[in-house]
Write a protein that holds these residues in place. Structure first.
Motif, mmCIF file in Angstrom:
data_model
loop_
_atom_site.group_PDB
_atom_site.id
_atom_site.type_symbol
_atom_site.label_atom_id
_atom_site.label_comp_id
_atom_site.label_asym_id
_atom_site.label_seq_id
_atom_site.Cartn_x
_atom_site.Cartn_y
_atom_site.Cartn_z
ATOM 1 N N ILE A 23 0.885 -1.181 0.000
ATOM 2 C CA ILE A 23 0.000 0.000 0.000
ATOM 3 C C ILE A 23 0.912 1.217 0.000
ATOM 4 O O ILE A 23 1.590 1.514 0.986
ATOM 5 N N MET A 24 0.936 1.888 -1.132
ATOM 6 C CA MET A 24 1.845 3.024 -1.325
ATOM 7 C C MET A 24 1.146 4.257 -0.775
ATOM 8 O O MET A 24 0.385 4.913 -1.477
ATOM 9 N N ASP A 25 1.381 4.560 0.478
ATOM 10 C CA ASP A 25 0.611 5.631 1.118
ATOM 11 C C ASP A 25 1.526 6.767 1.573
ATOM 12 O O ASP A 25 2.695 6.539 1.906
ATOM 13 N N PHE A 67 -0.885 -1.157 -4.661
ATOM 14 C CA PHE A 67 -2.219 -0.550 -4.541
ATOM 15 C C PHE A 67 -2.118 0.900 -5.017
ATOM 16 O O PHE A 67 -1.514 1.745 -4.360
ATOM 17 N N ALA A 68 -2.694 1.172 -6.176
ATOM 18 C CA ALA A 68 -2.556 2.495 -6.785
ATOM 19 C C ALA A 68 -3.793 3.369 -6.577
ATOM 20 O O ALA A 68 -3.684 4.589 -6.493
ATOM 21 N N PHE A 69 -4.969 2.729 -6.527
ATOM 22 C CA PHE A 69 -6.209 3.507 -6.393
ATOM 23 C C PHE A 69 -7.278 2.575 -5.848
ATOM 24 O O PHE A 69 -7.567 1.538 -6.432
ATOM 25 N N SER A 70 -7.827 2.958 -4.709
ATOM 26 C CA SER A 70 -8.809 2.065 -4.087
ATOM 27 C C SER A 70 -10.215 2.407 -4.569
ATOM 28 O O SER A 70 -10.456 3.516 -5.075
ATOM 29 N N ASN A 73 -11.220 5.601 -3.191
ATOM 30 C CA ASN A 73 -10.521 6.852 -3.546
ATOM 31 C C ASN A 73 -11.334 7.763 -4.483
ATOM 32 O O ASN A 73 -11.013 8.941 -4.635
ATOM 33 N N ARG A 76 -12.461 11.175 -3.157
ATOM 34 C CA ARG A 76 -11.590 12.350 -3.020
ATOM 35 C C ARG A 76 -12.113 13.487 -3.912
ATOM 36 O O ARG A 76 -12.914 13.245 -4.815
ATOM 37 N N ARG A 193 3.055 -1.418 4.241
ATOM 38 C CA ARG A 193 2.317 -0.157 4.119
ATOM 39 C C ARG A 193 3.203 0.972 4.619
ATOM 40 O O ARG A 193 3.723 0.915 5.735
ATOM 41 N N ARG A 199 -3.372 0.039 8.878
ATOM 42 C CA ARG A 199 -4.627 -0.588 8.461
ATOM 43 C C ARG A 199 -4.490 -1.137 7.048
ATOM 44 O O ARG A 199 -3.567 -0.809 6.321
ATOM 45 N N SER A 201 -7.104 -0.955 4.778
ATOM 46 C CA SER A 201 -7.851 -0.097 3.842
ATOM 47 C C SER A 201 -8.444 -0.872 2.661
ATOM 48 O O SER A 201 -8.334 -0.430 1.509
HETATM 49 C C1 IPE Z 1 -5.040 3.200 0.442
HETATM 50 O O1 IPE Z 1 -4.612 4.460 0.883
HETATM 51 C C2 IPE Z 1 -5.188 3.184 -1.037
HETATM 52 C C3 IPE Z 1 -3.962 3.394 -1.806
HETATM 53 C C4 IPE Z 1 -2.755 3.563 -1.371
HETATM 54 C C5 IPE Z 1 -4.164 3.379 -3.226
HETATM 55 P P1 IPE Z 1 -5.639 5.554 1.417
HETATM 56 O O2 IPE Z 1 -4.823 6.742 1.753
HETATM 57 O O3 IPE Z 1 -6.752 5.745 0.456
HETATM 58 O O4 IPE Z 1 -6.228 4.856 2.725
HETATM 59 P P2 IPE Z 1 -6.973 5.469 3.989
HETATM 60 O O5 IPE Z 1 -8.129 6.262 3.454
HETATM 61 O O6 IPE Z 1 -5.999 6.340 4.703
HETATM 62 O O7 IPE Z 1 -7.379 4.292 4.809
#
Ligand code: IPE
Ligand code: IPE
Ligand code: MG
Length: 255
Positions: A23-25, A67-70, A73, A76, A193, A199, A201
């Protein structure tokens, strides 16, 4: 416990995961820290993707899922969603040739039908171009949600029940698994993550059942080779038990 890999050494990792899911956050926070628009963070994040893909292929990791786009998302601001879509298209246009030259097979999971036509075409073309490549499998989860994945698998099984091919009581976890995304790959061994959130997500909730989880405070654009190696070293030190006792697992390893 003895640390098998001295922390100040090179990139030798004794036990590599076959499949890494990330999860690239933290792109937004990375930009905010620099008083830049969120878009700058996403752009910097693409650079990190390139590097991490390169390192993974070099290490001969079999599969890397990003994970590029959930599916969440979309909520947003429209401006950010639009920018992300444009960035997907331009990144694909820029990177696919190189990925193909490196023998990487690109694949997307998620509901692509909600993307605009241009992006859907780029996705289809990139999968088509790289489909016979034998190198690393690079999986991009885009408009992906773990719950969506389970629902689409359940629908396929339900269809079979309707057609009379199977009875509801015949359904097993293995059967459902066959319809879950990436069932032809080993499940992720290591989940990473970035950005300090602890989490899942709605990432691959089915496939992560026994995955080793690793969290780091580093924001995705800053996630570099050293940070990746730390994650891989942490994985190498884990004892995976899959429900068994530590003694049973040790026996299998020593056999
Ligand atoms: C998860 O990250 C989805 C991606 C990385 C694509 P988010 O930033 O959307 O997750 P939450 O909302 O903090 O849980
Ligand atoms: C992850 O970074 C990228 C996507 C979800 C597309 P974020 O955009 O979630 O960054 P933060 O969490 O706001 O810092
Ligand atoms: Mg985030």
């Amino acid at each position: 416990m003895i640390n098998k890999i001295p922390s100040n050494t090179d990139d030798t990792v004794p036990v590599l995961p076959r499949h890494v899911a990330i999860i690239m956050d933290g792109n937004g926070r990375w930009a905010k820290k620099r008083f830049l628009p969120r878009f700058a963070g996403h752009k910097a994040g693409v650079e990190t993707v390139r590097k991490i893909v390169e390192i993974s292929a070099e290490l001969r990791i079999e599969a890397l899922t990003l994970f590029a786009f959930s599916s969440e998302n979309w909520q947003r601001p429209k401006k950010e969603v639009d920018i992300l879509m444009d960035l997907f298209v331009s990144s694909l246009e820029k990177e696919v040739k190189q990925l193909h030259q490196n023998g990487i097979r690109l694949q997307f999971i998620g509901d692509r039908s909600e993307f605009n036509q241009k992006l859907q075409s780029r996705i289809a073309e990139s999968e088509q171009l790289t489909r016979d490549n034998q190198g690393m499998r690079l999986v991009i989860a885009a408009n992906y949600g773990g719950k969506w994945d389970i629902v689409q698998a359940a629908r396929q099984l339900a269809e079979q029940v309707r057609q009379g091919t199977i009875e509801p009581q015949d359904i097993t976890a293995d059967m459902l698994h066959q319809y879950i995304s990436l069932s032809d790959l080993p499940e992720p061994d290591l989940f990473i993550r970035t950005s300090g959130e602890h989490r899942i997500s709605n990432f691959m909730i089915w496939q992560l059942a026994y995955t080793e989880l690793y969290f780091t405070n580093i924001l995705w654009p800053d996630f570099d080779r050293a940070a990746y190696m730390d994650a891989l070293k942490s994985f190498a030190d884990r004892e995976r038990r899959f429900g068994q006792t530590g003694e049973q697992v040790a026996k299998i390893h020593n056999a």
